[in-house]
Design a protein around this motif. Structure first.
Motif, short mmCIF file in Angstrom:
data_model
loop_
_atom_site.label_atom_id
_atom_site.label_comp_id
_atom_site.label_asym_id
_atom_site.label_seq_id
_atom_site.Cartn_x
_atom_site.Cartn_y
_atom_site.Cartn_z
N LYS A 175 0.83 8.36 3.06
CA LYS A 175 1.45 9.73 3.29
C LYS A 175 1.80 9.97 4.52
O LYS A 175 0.87 9.77 5.52
CB LYS A 175 0.53 10.81 2.46
N SER B 277 -3.44 7.34 5.75
CA SER B 277 -3.40 6.66 4.42
C SER B 277 -4.44 7.42 3.60
O SER B 277 -4.80 8.46 3.39
CB SER B 277 -4.37 5.22 4.78
N LYS C 226 6.09 3.58 0.65
CA LYS C 226 5.14 2.14 0.08
C LYS C 226 5.42 1.16 1.40
O LYS C 226 6.75 1.40 1.97
CB LYS C 226 5.90 1.52 -1.05
N VAL D 165 9.48 7.03 -1.30
CA VAL D 165 9.29 6.75 -2.73
C VAL D 165 10.02 7.75 -3.50
O VAL D 165 10.84 7.23 -4.38
CB VAL D 165 7.67 6.90 -3.26
N LEU E 171 8.71 1.42 6.06
CA LEU E 171 8.32 1.94 4.66
C LEU E 171 9.54 2.19 3.80
O LEU E 171 10.62 2.16 4.28
CB LEU E 171 7.70 3.07 5.11
N GLU F 287 5.67 10.73 0.57
CA GLU F 287 5.08 9.46 -0.08
C GLU F 287 5.81 8.25 0.34
O GLU F 287 7.08 8.41 0.08
CB GLU F 287 4.42 9.46 -1.59
N ASP G 89 0.76 -1.26 0.02
CA ASP G 89 -0.02 -0.14 0.01
C ASP G 89 0.94 1.40 0.16
O ASP G 89 1.96 1.21 0.51
CB ASP G 89 -0.72 -0.02 1.11
N ARG G 90 0.34 2.16 -0.55
CA ARG G 90 1.17 3.67 -0.72
C ARG G 90 0.25 4.70 0.34
O ARG G 90 -0.98 4.61 0.34
CB ARG G 90 0.97 4.36 -1.93
#
Length: 158
Positions: free
Chosen positions: A117, A158, A129, A143, A140, A127, A114-115
């Protein structure tokens, strides 16, 4: 008039505060919202910020009347005198609680891949992943820079 600090029985903080208010005593019992997990559901509950403590504003001559309330054990003492908190200290606690900085996020629905912030911390508004979902943390990949970090759940949105 300063705020006196009362020590109360465990799990009597909110009950004692309600009874003291009914008696006309100014009382402050800071509470936070917390997610509790049962086997069949999750529920948001109110929990005292300071376990077994209340703050009351009362005249020196009326201090003994608080012992009529079930659950109140004693006044907290510091250097042989009743402990007191200043209005500024109580206001600071109130502002901190109102700011929402104690907010917790449920990791339900977050999965590797899931991506998201980040909403606070050093990497705010970046951002990322999700690599791994832990009980209170997420691993995480940022990105933009390809950097791997571990963050607390409260630092993401999310």
């Amino acid at each position: 008039m300063a705020w006196y600090v009362l020590y109360v029985k465990s799990n009597y903080e909110i009950k004692a505060a309600t009874t003291l208010e009914k008696m006309g005593i100014e009382v402050y019992c800071p509470v936070i919202k917390e997610v509790r997990q049962w086997s069949d559901r999750k529920k948001i509950v109110s929990k005292p910020l300071f376990s077994s403590y209340l703050f009351i504003k009362i005249q020196e001559s009326n201090r003994d009347m608080v012992f009529e309330v079930t659950g109140i054990v004693r006044y907290v003492y510091w250097l042989g005198k009743p402990a007191m908190a200043q209005d500024l200290e109580i206001d600071t606690i109130k502002e901190w609680l109102e700011s929402g900085s104690t907010e917790k996020i449920i990791a339900e629905g977050l999965h590797p891949g899931d991506r998201i912030k980040l909403k606070s911390g050093v990497f705010k508004d970046k951002e990322a992943k999700i690599i791994d979902v832990g009980k209170n943390t997420l691993r995480l990949i940022l990105v933009d820079i390809g950097f791997t970090v571990t963050v607390k759940l409260k630092e993401i949105q999310s």
